[in-house]
Enzyme design. Structure first.
Site, PDB file in Angstrom:
ATOM      1  N   ASP A   1       0.827  -1.215   0.000  1.00  0.00           N
ATOM      2  CA  ASP A   1       0.000   0.000   0.000  1.00  0.00           C
ATOM      3  C   ASP A   1       0.861   1.264   0.000  1.00  0.00           C
ATOM      4  OD1 ASP A   1      -2.372   1.444   0.114  1.00  0.00           O
ATOM      5  OD2 ASP A   1      -3.226   0.185   1.681  1.00  0.00           O
TER       6      ASP A   1
ATOM      7  N   ASP B   1     -10.748   1.830  -3.376  1.00  0.00           N
ATOM      8  CA  ASP B   1     -11.263   1.511  -2.036  1.00  0.00           C
ATOM      9  C   ASP B   1     -12.781   1.459  -2.031  1.00  0.00           C
ATOM     10  OD1 ASP B   1      -8.958   1.092  -0.680  1.00  0.00           O
ATOM     11  OD2 ASP B   1      -8.869   3.058   0.282  1.00  0.00           O
TER      12      ASP B   1
HETATM   13  C1  GLA Z   1      -5.749   1.727   2.198  1.00  0.00           C
HETATM   14  C2  GLA Z   1      -6.154   0.605   1.269  1.00  0.00           C
HETATM   15  C3  GLA Z   1      -7.223  -0.232   1.907  1.00  0.00           C
HETATM   16  C4  GLA Z   1      -6.730  -0.784   3.221  1.00  0.00           C
HETATM   17  C5  GLA Z   1      -6.276   0.348   4.109  1.00  0.00           C
HETATM   18  C6  GLA Z   1      -5.606  -0.173   5.360  1.00  0.00           C
HETATM   19  O1  GLA Z   1      -6.787   2.640   2.348  1.00  0.00           O
HETATM   20  O2  GLA Z   1      -6.545   1.116   0.032  1.00  0.00           O
HETATM   21  O3  GLA Z   1      -7.619  -1.272   1.045  1.00  0.00           O
HETATM   22  O4  GLA Z   1      -5.685  -1.679   2.982  1.00  0.00           O
HETATM   23  O5  GLA Z   1      -5.352   1.199   3.458  1.00  0.00           O
HETATM   24  O6  GLA Z   1      -5.200   0.845   6.194  1.00  0.00           O
END
Ligand code: GLA
Length: 721
Positions: free
Chosen positions: A453, A522
């Site tokens: 990430d 997301d």
């Molecule tokens: C980001 C990612 C999510 C999740 C969160 C965890 O927002 O896009 O899918 O993994 O971090 O903190």
């Protein structure tokens, strides 16, 4: 196939119906005669005749060429191919070029200006699918004993007059890749990204086409910068044109002043810029781009395992008992890869602390992750783990121990974003630490998959270098990120990696050259996702696009959607779930198991076929599919996104099929039948939902099927064999 070189100075790259023709008969850099559809040899031989146009009044006294590296020395007054200087001097190189054509798909041009001590190397590689990759580098040859500041090294190619409409994409968190269209006018249509990552708003492709081009029709030229840092895509039209052409299209890395300063003997290699042309609309572009990626060495051709990701299931509440139960249900419904998301390490009980401390939290996991990993592996599933290696919370042991590893100016930390700062990966000690930590955990727990990430844009992306403070760092940071990933993959060749960045803020061919899929967004609201995936699919093949079923009420929009619709949309990509399945009732689990079976059955086709998208009069209905390369089988999704202006959708043709054969058309009902708003279904529906009916390919292609009146947020899956 014709000879590579038609005359000694004409260089033709051609493959799969596309061609680039370059002429090196004149002094300076070679001029570009043609980029677009392939031409027969006799036409190519005559191209130089067309290379000089009329000379208008109040203009350069001679017709001038658009070269492979457009510059004022050629006559070009638009955005230049190369820009740089040496303390304000040697800013206008005059290139002496040499050309080397190794094959009909590869051309290398070297340009040197001895007086200013600058050399550029440019290479065009056209693959068998018609995707053209342009690499460029510049060297300070050392002829002058001073540093060379590189401001830009772009790849630009010409567009004809008929390329008159622009399509690019923009977006934000949870709404990545929304299309915007405009008419190409004079000036520069520039999509610049200074976010230090690709960006939620990155255009993915910048496409220019003939008026009204669509998914299945029109001629289109497009470009993509394969880079995960600052970058720019542009299309530019000047009133005087671009040599005999009308405009230019291209891009490159966006460099901050002073970011690339070459000492004598040093070089800068610019990220690759990809170009692609299609005579059959956006689907033609995507077909080339998908096939090209699938042919790359190291591409994962193994079946894409059905995923369960714990984020929307438990957020930071990682707990062995709950996750064990979740893994049991996941395995029962057919999940093949279980991914533990954020919250398992250091002091990371929320997003304000712990980032950077890549040690399993002894408070939450007193026995380590072993019991969970063994349970997951014991159920026959792969195990994946979340990391965000380029980021830190200031409240972390890592920052307490190494405060100087945080990226930013000497004056103090940049503004926080999700309570986090950036780790200065260009610091070799910081990079080595990340490699060691991730590698140790991958080894210890036999981890199969990383979700990698990157949850903030970079602001004031400068590093306190040993000799100068506050040196621009985005280029170094991006290159260091690539190097860390490359090293991890070298150490763990079977390890798969997902590129995530607050959802889909790092989706580009630079990162995809070293990862296996992207987290598309997301937003797990299937209605939003249907749009996001449709446009992400312009570049990214479905098997590289993470696509999960979220909870009944979407967490990011608070919208309730039926499971059948959520499941259908998740089938568009590398499918998975992001939902606490322990809360599902028996009926839901049954549907999920059926869905998992359908995914396993259809993924060989969905993950190898060509994308086709119907051009419909409005966006209320989406009809899109995947057709096998031999067109013997196809899957279409019909999605109603909102109510339509017409009482019924009418006859809707299915694109991409073989007119000369018949297909057995089935509506796959494993996910249930969609809710409709109609007194009765079309005649063909009952046969199609019970065993299928034969329909001529010509009828499906040229006339179409009368589709049912689906209620909004409903859809169905047509399977043609
Ligand atoms: C980001 C990612 C999510 C999740 C969160 C965890 O927002 O896009 O899918 O993994 O971090 O903190």
């Amino acid at each position: 196939m014709s000879a590579v070189v038609v005359t000694p100075h004409l260089h033709v790259l051609r493959a799969a119906g596309t061609a680039l023709v370059v002429d090196s008969s004149t002094a300076g850099m070679p001029r570009v005669l043609h980029w677009g559809a392939d031409l027969p040899d006799d036409a190519v031989a005559q191209l130089p005749l067309l290379a000089s146009g009329p000379v208008p009044h109040s203009a350069l006294d001679e017709s001038w060429p658009l070269t492979v590296l457009p510059s004022p020395a050629d006559g070009w007054l638009g955005t230049p191919g190369f820009a740089g200087h040496r303390g304000g001097g040697t800013a206008a190189p005059r290139w002496v070029a040499s050309v080397d054509q190794a094959s009909e798909r590869e051309l290398v041009v070297t340009g040197e200006d001895a007086a200013s001590g600058v050399r550029v190397s440019l290479a065009w590689r056209l693959d068998v699918h018609g995707v053209l990759r342009v690499s460029r580098s510049v060297t300070n040859t050392g002829a002058i004993d001073a540093a060379l500041d590189v401001a830009a090294l772009r790849a630009l190619l010409p567009l004809p007059v008929r390329a008159s409409e622009v399509l690019d994409l923009t977006g934000r968190w949870c709404r990545e890749r929304s299309p915007q269209r405009s008419v190409l006018g004079d000036g520069t249509h520039l999509r610049a990204s200074r976010r230090g990552r690709t960006g939620h708003d990155a255009t993915l492709l910048l496409a220019v086409g003939t008026a009204g081009f669509g998914f299945g029709h029109g001629e289109v030229w497009a470009t993509h910068v394969a880079w995960s840092g600052n970058h720019e895509h542009l299309v530019e039209r000047l009133p005087e044109g671009a040599g005999m052409h009308r405009a230019v299209l291209g891009g490159g890395e966006l460099l901050e002043p002073g970011e690339v300063r070459l000492e004598p003997g040093e070089s800068y290699a610019a990220p690759e810029v990809v170009f692609v042309h299609s005579t059959d609309g956006l689907d033609g572009l995507s077909r080339r781009l998908h096939r090209s990626q699938r042919a790359e060495p190291g591409y994962r051709h193994t079946p894409r395992p059905l995923v369960l990701n714990t984020w929307e299931a438990v957020y930071f509440e990682t707990d062995l008992a709950h996750l064990t139960e979740l893994a049991d249900v996941a395995a029962q419904v057919g999940v093949e890869r279980f991914v533990l998301d954020d919250g398992w390490f250091g002091g990371r009980r929320h997003d304000r602390a712990g980032l950077g401390d890549w040690w399993v939290s002894p408070q939450v996991w007193p026995e380590g992750l072993g019991p969970l990993v063994e349970h997951v592996h014991g159920l026959g599933m792969e195990f994946g783990l979340w990391f965000e290696p380029e980021m830190v919370n200031l409240d972390s042991d890592l920052v307490r121990e190494h405060p100087d590893w945080v990226l930013g100016p000497a004056a103090g930390h940049p503004r926080e974003w999700r309570h986090q700062q950036v780790l200065d990966l260009a610091n070799p000690a910081a990079a080595a630490h990340v490699v060691e930590r991730v590698s140790a955990l991958v080894g210890e727990y036999a981890i199969d998959f990383l979700k990698w990430d990157h949850n903030r844009d970079l602001l004031e992306s400068v590093r306190r270098d040993w000799d100068r403070t506050d040196r621009p760092a985005t280029h170094l940071q991006t290159a260091a990120f690539y190097a860390v990933l490359d090293e991890l993959r070298r150490r763990h060749p079977r390890l798969e990696v997902e590129s995530c960045a607050s959802g889909g803020a790092r989706v580009d061919l630079g990162v995809l050259a070293r990862t296996d899929r992207v987290w598309t967004s997301d937003c797990n609201d299937a209605l939003e996702r249907a749009r996001i995936q449709r446009w992400t699919g312009l570049l990214v093949p479905p098997e590289r696009m993470g696509s999960h079923i979220g909870p009944p009420r979407a967490h990011t929009t608070h919208r309730h959607l039926d499971l059948s619709f959520r499941a259908l949309v998740a089938l568009q990509g590398h499918a998975g779930l992001e939902w606490d399945l322990t809360t599902c009732d028996a009926q839901e689990r049954q549907v999920l198991a059926a869905w998992a079976g359908l995914y396993r059955e259809l993924r060989p086709l969905l993950h190898s076929g060509d994308p086709v998208r119907a051009d419909l009069p409005d966006d209320s209905l989406v009809v899109q599919g995947t057709v096998a390369p031999d067109r013997g089988e196809a899957v279409f999704q019909v999605l109603s996104l909102e109510t339509g202006p017409a009482a019924t959708p009418g006859l809707v043709p299915l694109p991409g099929l073989d007119r000369d054969r018949a297909y057995r058309v089935r509506v796959r009902t494993e996910l249930g039948e969609p809710a409709t708003v109609q007194a009765s279904a079309p005649d063909w529906w009952s046969a199609a939902t019970s065993g299928g009916l034969e329909v001529s390919g010509a009828l499906l292609t040229d006339v179409g099927l009368p589709l049912p009146v689906l209620a909004p947020a409903q859809g169905c899956l047509l399977h043609l064999t």
